[in-house]
Design a protein around this motif. Structure first.
Motif, PDB file in Angstrom:
ATOM      1  N   ILE A 105     -36.907   0.448  23.388  1.00 57.54           N
ATOM      2  CA  ILE A 105     -35.705   0.320  22.557  1.00 57.54           C
ATOM      3  C   ILE A 105     -34.602  -0.402  23.334  1.00 57.54           C
ATOM      4  O   ILE A 105     -33.884  -1.242  22.783  1.00 57.54           O
ATOM      5  CB  ILE A 105     -35.229   1.705  22.085  1.00 57.54           C
ATOM      6  CG1 ILE A 105     -36.268   2.326  21.142  1.00 57.54           C
ATOM      7  CG2 ILE A 105     -33.886   1.596  21.368  1.00 57.54           C
ATOM      8  CD1 ILE A 105     -35.994   3.766  20.784  1.00 57.54           C
ATOM      9  N   SER A 106     -34.468  -0.092  24.631  1.00 54.84           N
ATOM     10  CA  SER A 106     -33.481  -0.783  25.477  1.00 54.84           C
ATOM     11  C   SER A 106     -33.741  -2.285  25.504  1.00 54.84           C
ATOM     12  O   SER A 106     -32.802  -3.091  25.470  1.00 54.84           O
ATOM     13  CB  SER A 106     -33.524  -0.236  26.909  1.00 54.84           C
ATOM     14  OG  SER A 106     -33.169   1.113  26.955  1.00 54.84           O
ATOM     15  N   ILE A 109     -32.582  -3.782  22.209  1.00 52.01           N
ATOM     16  CA  ILE A 109     -31.117  -3.873  22.170  1.00 52.01           C
ATOM     17  C   ILE A 109     -30.625  -5.029  23.026  1.00 52.01           C
ATOM     18  O   ILE A 109     -29.713  -5.770  22.646  1.00 52.01           O
ATOM     19  CB  ILE A 109     -30.485  -2.548  22.645  1.00 52.01           C
ATOM     20  CG1 ILE A 109     -30.802  -1.429  21.656  1.00 52.01           C
ATOM     21  CG2 ILE A 109     -28.979  -2.695  22.812  1.00 52.01           C
ATOM     22  CD1 ILE A 109     -30.397  -0.055  22.133  1.00 52.01           C
ATOM     23  N   CYS A 110     -31.251  -5.211  24.187  1.00 55.80           N
ATOM     24  CA  CYS A 110     -30.892  -6.325  25.069  1.00 55.80           C
ATOM     25  C   CYS A 110     -31.069  -7.663  24.351  1.00 55.80           C
ATOM     26  O   CYS A 110     -30.203  -8.542  24.407  1.00 55.80           O
ATOM     27  CB  CYS A 110     -31.753  -6.272  26.333  1.00 55.80           C
ATOM     28  SG  CYS A 110     -31.450  -7.608  27.511  1.00 55.80           S
ATOM     29  N   LEU A 112     -31.045  -8.153  21.103  1.00 58.93           N
ATOM     30  CA  LEU A 112     -30.056  -8.242  20.022  1.00 58.93           C
ATOM     31  C   LEU A 112     -28.685  -8.658  20.544  1.00 58.93           C
ATOM     32  O   LEU A 112     -27.965  -9.407  19.888  1.00 58.93           O
ATOM     33  CB  LEU A 112     -29.949  -6.895  19.298  1.00 58.93           C
ATOM     34  CG  LEU A 112     -31.170  -6.477  18.460  1.00 58.93           C
ATOM     35  CD1 LEU A 112     -30.968  -5.087  17.890  1.00 58.93           C
ATOM     36  CD2 LEU A 112     -31.428  -7.487  17.341  1.00 58.93           C
ATOM     37  N   ILE A 113     -28.314  -8.171  21.755  1.00 54.76           N
ATOM     38  CA  ILE A 113     -27.034  -8.581  22.341  1.00 54.76           C
ATOM     39  C   ILE A 113     -27.022 -10.087  22.581  1.00 54.76           C
ATOM     40  O   ILE A 113     -25.999 -10.758  22.400  1.00 54.76           O
ATOM     41  CB  ILE A 113     -26.773  -7.815  23.657  1.00 54.76           C
ATOM     42  CG1 ILE A 113     -26.550  -6.326  23.365  1.00 54.76           C
ATOM     43  CG2 ILE A 113     -25.560  -8.393  24.393  1.00 54.76           C
ATOM     44  CD1 ILE A 113     -26.407  -5.472  24.605  1.00 54.76           C
ATOM     45  N   SER A 116     -25.985 -11.905  19.605  1.00 50.65           N
ATOM     46  CA  SER A 116     -24.695 -11.480  19.045  1.00 50.65           C
ATOM     47  C   SER A 116     -23.540 -12.230  19.707  1.00 50.65           C
ATOM     48  O   SER A 116     -23.596 -12.553  20.884  1.00 50.65           O
ATOM     49  CB  SER A 116     -24.495  -9.975  19.253  1.00 50.65           C
ATOM     50  OG  SER A 116     -25.597  -9.242  18.766  1.00 50.65           O
ATOM     51  N   LEU A 125     -23.680  -2.144  20.181  1.00 48.65           N
ATOM     52  CA  LEU A 125     -24.986  -2.254  20.839  1.00 48.65           C
ATOM     53  C   LEU A 125     -24.956  -1.679  22.252  1.00 48.65           C
ATOM     54  O   LEU A 125     -25.912  -1.026  22.689  1.00 48.65           O
ATOM     55  CB  LEU A 125     -25.435  -3.716  20.873  1.00 48.65           C
ATOM     56  CG  LEU A 125     -25.838  -4.326  19.518  1.00 48.65           C
ATOM     57  CD1 LEU A 125     -26.055  -5.833  19.648  1.00 48.65           C
ATOM     58  CD2 LEU A 125     -27.100  -3.650  18.986  1.00 48.65           C
ATOM     59  N   ILE A 128     -25.004   2.136  22.030  1.00 49.09           N
ATOM     60  CA  ILE A 128     -26.371   2.606  21.765  1.00 49.09           C
ATOM     61  C   ILE A 128     -27.238   2.445  23.005  1.00 49.09           C
ATOM     62  O   ILE A 128     -28.024   3.329  23.367  1.00 49.09           O
ATOM     63  CB  ILE A 128     -26.987   1.849  20.574  1.00 49.09           C
ATOM     64  CG1 ILE A 128     -26.169   2.099  19.301  1.00 49.09           C
ATOM     65  CG2 ILE A 128     -28.438   2.273  20.352  1.00 49.09           C
ATOM     66  CD1 ILE A 128     -26.588   1.232  18.130  1.00 49.09           C
ATOM     67  N   CYS A 129     -27.071   1.311  23.688  1.00 48.37           N
ATOM     68  CA  CYS A 129     -27.852   1.042  24.898  1.00 48.37           C
ATOM     69  C   CYS A 129     -27.589   2.101  25.964  1.00 48.37           C
ATOM     70  O   CYS A 129     -28.514   2.579  26.621  1.00 48.37           O
ATOM     71  CB  CYS A 129     -27.510  -0.349  25.438  1.00 48.37           C
ATOM     72  SG  CYS A 129     -28.509  -0.856  26.853  1.00 48.37           S
ATOM     73  N   GLN A 133     -30.545   4.293  27.371  1.00 50.06           N
ATOM     74  CA  GLN A 133     -30.860   4.141  28.794  1.00 50.06           C
ATOM     75  C   GLN A 133     -30.679   5.444  29.562  1.00 50.06           C
ATOM     76  O   GLN A 133     -31.305   5.660  30.602  1.00 50.06           O
ATOM     77  CB  GLN A 133     -29.978   3.049  29.417  1.00 50.06           C
ATOM     78  CG  GLN A 133     -30.417   1.635  29.122  1.00 50.06           C
ATOM     79  CD  GLN A 133     -31.144   0.996  30.292  1.00 50.06           C
ATOM     80  OE1 GLN A 133     -30.969   1.378  31.441  1.00 50.06           O
ATOM     81  NE2 GLN A 133     -31.974   0.010  30.002  1.00 50.06           N
TER      82      GLN A 133
END
Length: 447
Positions: A105-106, A109-110, A112-113, A116, A125, A128-129, A133
């Motif tokens: 999941i981390s 998210i990485c 997705l950043i 963005s 983000l 959430i990260c 983490q």
């Protein structure tokens, strides 16, 4: 095989009674260590991307330093909270699935950043990260605690600890390499590490471990006797509800509370030195950017053999790590003043800075890894994740945030000498704290 079993003799004769089962356990022990080690290296490949790219994002998105400070704080606070709450979760669900799942999941998210550009979206983000983490350190260390007995648990945790140095040093190299391939491409610096770690997480899901019993093996207690698990004050009541367990062995455990305070102080020392090196060395001590960036890199890389040295000490003195840590911190306290008095007037000063940076790396990360060893030795394995998370929460919400705000305030209103006096003082007090825990450590781990 016999030689290896003799080397890892339990002292209970188990290795002779159940040679095949014990050999299988040792094989799983090694693979679980590799999973925890590689996984935590990977955690850093998708953790510090924003921090390293923040300067480029300021230029590209029109942000200022306060924007970056706010976003870093978003991660710091939620990471500290995440360590605690995810540590509690680690005691209740599969460690293997939590560790690999949180890493995957981390990585997402990485990625997705990287796609963005909106400030608010990146803030969400990073929040959430931080929470996700927060699961990685407690779950990976709890895995090791479940597969390593008293006398080798400290060495396993010490060896695992250098994964953060390797991860911290690898990510800048990866980003630098991507910069040569595609200059000013922010997306790649998030996308490539993210995809790499996502692939790794699938392997960790397959090969991670929860505890020997879930794999049809015997418990550490059965294989090693009293040397298998931490020796808490009395036998743990297996019928006691989980909330009563953490209340007794975590929140109201004097040893854990002291370890938490030491960890908070050590995180202030760590980030008070590392995070402010560019500003102090560049603006005050007269070093050029390539010089202090090299010094930061040296600090991280020398911390690796330095931590291995502390790992070796953990093998030699499994119940005297508090003494080892105290000595290291007393030396560190004096070394901080040497560092604070360095100023550039020629090449010799640069070489001296590199030497001091290497020593600082060893004396920051070496004594700090002892926190994890003591935490696992002071609680029953059933609440290991919660204890690690609680100690980590204190580190980030008190130590890290404290260094973020107090260091610059003292430097601006008084002097950098005052800031580093606080750092040196906390290092010294942490050493005293370790000495106060020496008797408890000897009781928990019989040599």
């Amino acid at each position: 095989m016999e030689k290896q079993l003799t080397k890892h003799a339990t002292g209970t004769g188990y290795e002779k009674e159940q040679p095949e089962k014990f050999h299988k356990f040792l094989a799983r022990q090694r693979s679980v260590f590799i999973v925890a080690f590689v996984g935590y290296i990977s955690a850093y490949l998708v953790r510090n991307n924003f921090k390293l790219m923040s300067g480029d994002m300021i230029d590209l998105y029109g942000w200022d330093k306060l924007n970056v400070s706010f976003l870093l704080t978003c991660f710091t606070i939620t990471y500290g909270l995440g360590k605690f709450f995810m540590g509690m979760l680690a005691d209740r669900i599969s460690l293997r699935k939590l560790f690999a799942g949180a890493l995957g999941i981390s990585a997402i998210i990485c990625i997705l950043i990287g796609f963005s550009s909106k400030f608010a979206l990146i803030a969400i983000l990073l929040i959430i990260c931080g929470l996700i983490q927060g699961a990685l350190a407690p779950s990976s260390q709890a895995m090791l605690a479940n597969y390593f007995p008293n006398k080798t648990r400290g060495a396993a945790i010490a060896g695992w600890n250098i994964s953060q140095n390797i991860g911290s040093a690898l990510l800048p190299l990866i980003i630098s390499g991507l910069g040569f391939i595609a200059p000013n491409n922010i997306l790649l610096t998030f996308l490539v590490p993210g995809l790499l770690v996502l692939i790794i997480s699938f392997f960790l899901w397959r090969f991670g471990g929860d505890n020997p019993e879930k794999e049809g093996l015997d418990s550490l207690r059965k294989m090693y006797g009293k040397d298998g698990e931490p020796n808490v004050e009395e036998e743990v009541d297996k019928t006691m509800p989980y909330w009563q367990l953490i209340k007794k062995y975590v929140f109201f455990n004097p040893g854990i509370l002291m370890v938490g305070l030491i960890n908070a102080a050590l995180y202030f020392v760590r980030f008070g030195i590392e995070d402010w090196m560019p500003i102090y060395l560049g603006h005050t001590a007269g070093f050029q950017s390539w010089q202090y960036l090299t010094a930061i890199s040296v600090l991280e890389w020398i911390a690796v053999p330095g931590s291995l040295f502390f790992a070796w000490l953990a093998v030699k003195f499994p119940n005297k790590m508090t003494i080892v840590g105290a000595i290291g911190l007393f030396v560190m306290s004096g070394l901080v003043f040497v560092y604070e008095n360095i100023s550039y007037s020629g090449p010799r000063d640069y070489i001296f800075l590199l030497i001091i940076s290497g020593l600082l790396g060893t004396l920051i990360y070496g004594p700090q890894l002892i926190v994890n060893i003591l935490t696992l030795n002071f609680v029953p394995l059933k609440v290991a994740g919660t204890a690690l998370g609680f100690v980590g929460l204190m580190a980030y919400l008190i130590g890290n945030l404290g260094s973020n705000w107090l260091m610059p305030i003292l430097a601006d209103h008084l002097s950098w000498t005052t800031s580093y006096f606080v750092v040196a003082g906390l290092a010294f007090l942490s050493g005293v704290g370790y000495l106060l825990l020496a008797k408890r450590e000897r009781k928990a781990i019989k040599a």
